[in-house]
Design an enzyme around this catalytic site. Structure first.
Site, PDB file in Angstrom:
ATOM      1  N   LYS A   1      50.350  38.756  67.327  1.00  0.00           N
ATOM      2  CA  LYS A   1      51.396  38.076  68.423  1.00  0.00           C
ATOM      3  C   LYS A   1      52.798  38.753  68.267  1.00  0.00           C
ATOM      4  O   LYS A   1      53.177  39.367  68.852  1.00  0.00           O
ATOM      5  CB  LYS A   1      51.466  36.686  68.319  1.00  0.00           C
ATOM      6  CG  LYS A   1      50.048  36.097  68.476  1.00  0.00           C
ATOM      7  CD  LYS A   1      50.163  34.531  68.386  1.00  0.00           C
ATOM      8  CE  LYS A   1      50.637  34.117  66.849  1.00  0.00           C
ATOM      9  NZ  LYS A   1      49.522  34.340  66.030  1.00  0.00           N
TER      10      LYS A   1
ATOM     11  N   ARG B   1      50.875  25.577  70.696  1.00  0.00           N
ATOM     12  CA  ARG B   1      49.507  25.607  69.731  1.00  0.00           C
ATOM     13  C   ARG B   1      48.846  24.256  69.721  1.00  0.00           C
ATOM     14  O   ARG B   1      47.695  24.294  69.134  1.00  0.00           O
ATOM     15  CB  ARG B   1      50.134  25.877  68.281  1.00  0.00           C
ATOM     16  CG  ARG B   1      50.129  27.140  67.860  1.00  0.00           C
ATOM     17  CD  ARG B   1      50.768  27.201  66.346  1.00  0.00           C
ATOM     18  NE  ARG B   1      50.406  28.046  65.556  1.00  0.00           N
ATOM     19  CZ  ARG B   1      50.977  29.051  65.294  1.00  0.00           C
ATOM     20  NH1 ARG B   1      52.403  29.564  65.748  1.00  0.00           N
ATOM     21  NH2 ARG B   1      50.694  30.274  64.271  1.00  0.00           N
TER      22      ARG B   1
ATOM     23  N   ARG C   1      44.835  27.897  58.045  1.00  0.00           N
ATOM     24  CA  ARG C   1      45.732  28.223  59.214  1.00  0.00           C
ATOM     25  C   ARG C   1      44.560  28.600  60.187  1.00  0.00           C
ATOM     26  O   ARG C   1      44.683  28.392  61.373  1.00  0.00           O
ATOM     27  CB  ARG C   1      46.624  29.076  58.927  1.00  0.00           C
ATOM     28  CG  ARG C   1      47.884  28.536  58.369  1.00  0.00           C
ATOM     29  CD  ARG C   1      48.660  29.892  57.615  1.00  0.00           C
ATOM     30  NE  ARG C   1      49.212  30.717  58.341  1.00  0.00           N
ATOM     31  CZ  ARG C   1      49.613  31.830  58.081  1.00  0.00           C
ATOM     32  NH1 ARG C   1      49.412  32.487  56.988  1.00  0.00           N
ATOM     33  NH2 ARG C   1      50.029  32.975  59.011  1.00  0.00           N
TER      34      ARG C   1
ATOM     35  N   ARG D   1      55.195  36.850  53.161  1.00  0.00           N
ATOM     36  CA  ARG D   1      55.286  35.281  53.471  1.00  0.00           C
ATOM     37  C   ARG D   1      54.435  34.512  52.424  1.00  0.00           C
ATOM     38  O   ARG D   1      53.274  34.972  51.951  1.00  0.00           O
ATOM     39  CB  ARG D   1      54.744  34.912  54.778  1.00  0.00           C
ATOM     40  CG  ARG D   1      55.960  35.239  55.964  1.00  0.00           C
ATOM     41  CD  ARG D   1      55.411  35.087  57.278  1.00  0.00           C
ATOM     42  NE  ARG D   1      54.512  34.069  57.527  1.00  0.00           N
ATOM     43  CZ  ARG D   1      54.062  33.741  59.000  1.00  0.00           C
ATOM     44  NH1 ARG D   1      54.270  34.634  59.910  1.00  0.00           N
ATOM     45  NH2 ARG D   1      53.160  32.727  59.125  1.00  0.00           N
TER      46      ARG D   1
ATOM     47  N   ARG E   1      50.164  41.961  55.167  1.00  0.00           N
ATOM     48  CA  ARG E   1      51.322  41.542  55.961  1.00  0.00           C
ATOM     49  C   ARG E   1      52.456  41.653  55.072  1.00  0.00           C
ATOM     50  O   ARG E   1      52.834  41.060  54.071  1.00  0.00           O
ATOM     51  CB  ARG E   1      51.208  40.612  56.711  1.00  0.00           C
ATOM     52  CG  ARG E   1      52.632  40.226  57.528  1.00  0.00           C
ATOM     53  CD  ARG E   1      52.377  39.467  58.655  1.00  0.00           C
ATOM     54  NE  ARG E   1      52.106  38.149  58.500  1.00  0.00           N
ATOM     55  CZ  ARG E   1      51.983  37.178  59.488  1.00  0.00           C
ATOM     56  NH1 ARG E   1      52.032  37.717  60.751  1.00  0.00           N
ATOM     57  NH2 ARG E   1      51.559  35.882  58.978  1.00  0.00           N
TER      58      ARG E   1
HETATM   59  P1  ADP Z   1      51.400  33.515  62.497  1.00  0.00           P
HETATM   60  O1  ADP Z   1      52.244  34.686  62.875  1.00  0.00           O
HETATM   61  O2  ADP Z   1      50.528  33.633  61.238  1.00  0.00           O
HETATM   62  O3  ADP Z   1      50.579  33.098  63.672  1.00  0.00           O
HETATM   63  P2  ADP Z   1      53.618  31.657  62.633  1.00  0.00           P
HETATM   64  O4  ADP Z   1      54.666  32.384  62.040  1.00  0.00           O
HETATM   65  O5  ADP Z   1      53.568  31.829  64.154  1.00  0.00           O
HETATM   66  O6  ADP Z   1      52.261  32.341  61.966  1.00  0.00           O
HETATM   67  O7  ADP Z   1      53.652  30.212  62.102  1.00  0.00           O
HETATM   68  C1  ADP Z   1      53.965  29.842  60.790  1.00  0.00           C
HETATM   69  C2  ADP Z   1      53.640  28.202  60.663  1.00  0.00           C
HETATM   70  O8  ADP Z   1      54.640  27.694  61.259  1.00  0.00           O
HETATM   71  C3  ADP Z   1      52.630  27.752  61.016  1.00  0.00           C
HETATM   72  O9  ADP Z   1      51.405  27.780  60.157  1.00  0.00           O
HETATM   73  C4  ADP Z   1      52.982  26.099  61.450  1.00  0.00           C
HETATM   74  O10 ADP Z   1      52.988  25.774  60.392  1.00  0.00           O
HETATM   75  C5  ADP Z   1      54.592  26.710  61.790  1.00  0.00           C
HETATM   76  N1  ADP Z   1      54.337  26.734  63.445  1.00  0.00           N
HETATM   77  C6  ADP Z   1      54.787  27.803  64.129  1.00  0.00           C
HETATM   78  N2  ADP Z   1      54.735  27.496  65.343  1.00  0.00           N
HETATM   79  C7  ADP Z   1      54.251  26.430  65.488  1.00  0.00           C
HETATM   80  C8  ADP Z   1      53.974  25.374  66.780  1.00  0.00           C
HETATM   81  N3  ADP Z   1      53.948  25.920  67.956  1.00  0.00           N
HETATM   82  N4  ADP Z   1      53.247  24.115  66.397  1.00  0.00           N
HETATM   83  C9  ADP Z   1      53.467  23.670  65.125  1.00  0.00           C
HETATM   84  N5  ADP Z   1      53.633  24.361  64.283  1.00  0.00           N
HETATM   85  C10 ADP Z   1      53.978  25.726  64.282  1.00  0.00           C
HETATM   86  P1  ADP Z   2      50.680  37.245  64.161  1.00  0.00           P
HETATM   87  O1  ADP Z   2      52.287  37.308  64.711  1.00  0.00           O
HETATM   88  O2  ADP Z   2      49.720  37.174  65.419  1.00  0.00           O
HETATM   89  O3  ADP Z   2      50.405  36.381  63.112  1.00  0.00           O
HETATM   90  P2  ADP Z   2      51.540  39.918  63.298  1.00  0.00           P
HETATM   91  O4  ADP Z   2      52.034  40.665  64.606  1.00  0.00           O
HETATM   92  O5  ADP Z   2      52.430  39.572  62.339  1.00  0.00           O
HETATM   93  O6  ADP Z   2      50.488  38.983  63.711  1.00  0.00           O
HETATM   94  O7  ADP Z   2      50.314  41.235  62.396  1.00  0.00           O
HETATM   95  C1  ADP Z   2      49.719  40.599  61.210  1.00  0.00           C
HETATM   96  C2  ADP Z   2      49.639  41.826  60.498  1.00  0.00           C
HETATM   97  O8  ADP Z   2      48.641  42.602  61.133  1.00  0.00           O
HETATM   98  C3  ADP Z   2      50.732  42.570  60.294  1.00  0.00           C
HETATM   99  O9  ADP Z   2      50.694  43.029  58.757  1.00  0.00           O
HETATM  100  C4  ADP Z   2      50.910  43.929  61.196  1.00  0.00           C
HETATM  101  O10 ADP Z   2      51.443  44.898  60.713  1.00  0.00           O
HETATM  102  C5  ADP Z   2      49.243  43.852  61.280  1.00  0.00           C
HETATM  103  N1  ADP Z   2      49.069  44.521  62.667  1.00  0.00           N
HETATM  104  C6  ADP Z   2      49.491  44.127  63.909  1.00  0.00           C
HETATM  105  N2  ADP Z   2      48.676  44.635  64.772  1.00  0.00           N
HETATM  106  C7  ADP Z   2      47.790  45.491  64.280  1.00  0.00           C
HETATM  107  C8  ADP Z   2      46.655  46.265  64.793  1.00  0.00           C
HETATM  108  N3  ADP Z   2      46.531  46.576  66.080  1.00  0.00           N
HETATM  109  N4  ADP Z   2      46.024  46.743  63.845  1.00  0.00           N
HETATM  110  C9  ADP Z   2      46.013  46.705  62.585  1.00  0.00           C
HETATM  111  N5  ADP Z   2      47.002  45.904  61.930  1.00  0.00           N
HETATM  112  C10 ADP Z   2      47.925  45.019  62.838  1.00  0.00           C
END
Ligand code: ADP
Ligand code: ADP
Ligand code: ZN
Length: 228
Positions: free
Chosen positions: A20, A95, A178, A167, A134
């Site tokens: 994302k 979410r 998660r 992270r 990551r």
């Molecule tokens: P990821 O990139 O792995 O999907 P995020 O960076 O979006 O994770 O979110 C990290 C953490 O922040 C989540 O595990 C949750 O604790 C909190 N968080 C983020 N967005 C939301 C949301 N929309 N509602 C509740 N908690 C959230």
């Molecule tokens: P999210 O925000 O959904 O948690 P991220 O964009 O942070 O996901 O991506 C999670 C990890 O996967 C990062 O280390 C990123 O560099 C890697 N990544 C993102 N897109 C791809 C892809 N298409 N193929 C392989 N690795 C990816």
């Protein structure tokens, strides 16, 4: 063309590690709409030690969702800023169904609604692999992966020379928590948005650039927003 007009209200949904953040950063440049990442906003609040940050931290460290009222208030405040007037790209929000309802109400109050919801689909085994490798830039937020997208210099951001960090919720135990939270609380949103006729599921496997092209194609083919 859509990109030129830049009037788009979009949600990116997907499990942790789906890409994302990576996609949102690419999309915000092409479509010139601000990326709003609730994860980034919450981590910033934690770093700054605000009241919200102190409340959110314990949930984030456990891989649980931060309570709906805290997150929806934070997002509502963010959406009222002038840069969101012509659209936005929400990354990681909503979410839960309650968050989706709150967002719909907030938009309706301004005679607005979502133009599209993009669900990024990636097999679970790949998610764990993506999250455990990551690395994120402390200064600019750019994402790297130690195997799939390594920085030119270990630990240093290509774009801004900032320091890269992992992270503290990207460890195996918290990642599994998660992923379970995603299945239980967030996956039901897919049906919700499907019923509203705005859901677009896209294949999140392959290179980031390939995934980006799939999403951009969807966004360019969205029907123009109804005139209020
Ligand atoms: P990821 O990139 O792995 O999907 P995020 O960076 O979006 O994770 O979110 C990290 C953490 O922040 C989540 O595990 C949750 O604790 C909190 N968080 C983020 N967005 C939301 C949301 N929309 N509602 C509740 N908690 C959230
Ligand atoms: P999210 O925000 O959904 O948690 P991220 O964009 O942070 O996901 O991506 C999670 C990890 O996967 C990062 O280390 C990123 O560099 C890697 N990544 C993102 N897109 C791809 C892809 N298409 N193929 C392989 N690795 C990816
Ligand atoms: Zn950087």
């Amino acid at each position: 063309m859509k990109a030129a007009r830049g009037e788009m209200r979009i949600v990116l949904v997907g499990p942790p590690g789906a890409g994302k953040g990576t996609q949102a950063r690419m999309l915000q440049q092409t479509f010139t709409i601000p990326q709003i990442s609730t994860g980034d906003l919450l981590r910033e609040a934690v770093r700054e030690g605000t009241r919200l940050g102190q409340q959110a931290r314990i949930y984030m460290d456990a891989g649980e969702l931060v309570p709906d009222q805290l997150v929806t208030a934070m997002v509502a405040e963010r959406l009222r800023r002038p840069d969101c007037a012509k659209g936005f790209l929400l990354d990681g929000f909503p979410r839960t169904i309650a968050q989706a309802d709150a967002l719909a109400a907030e938009l309706a109050a301004h005679q607005e609604r979502l133009d599209g919801v993009v669900s990024i689909v990636v097999p679970r085994a790949d998610l764990v692999e993506r999250l455990s490798g990551r690395w994120v830039c402390k200064a600019c937020g750019a994402m790297y992966h130690e195997r799939f997208d390594p920085p030119q210099r270990v630990g240093v951001c290509n774009r801004c020379q900032g320091a890269l960090y992992q992270r503290n919720d990207d460890n195996v135990a918290t990642v599994n928590a998660r992923l379970e939270v995603y299945e239980r609380a967030t996956a039901p949103l897919l049906d919700y948005y499907r019923r509203h006729g705005v859901l677009h599921e896209i294949n999140g496997s392959g290179k980031p650039e390939e995934v980006f092209q799939r999403i951009a194609t969807v966004l360019r083919s969205l029907p123009p927003p109804a005139q209020p």
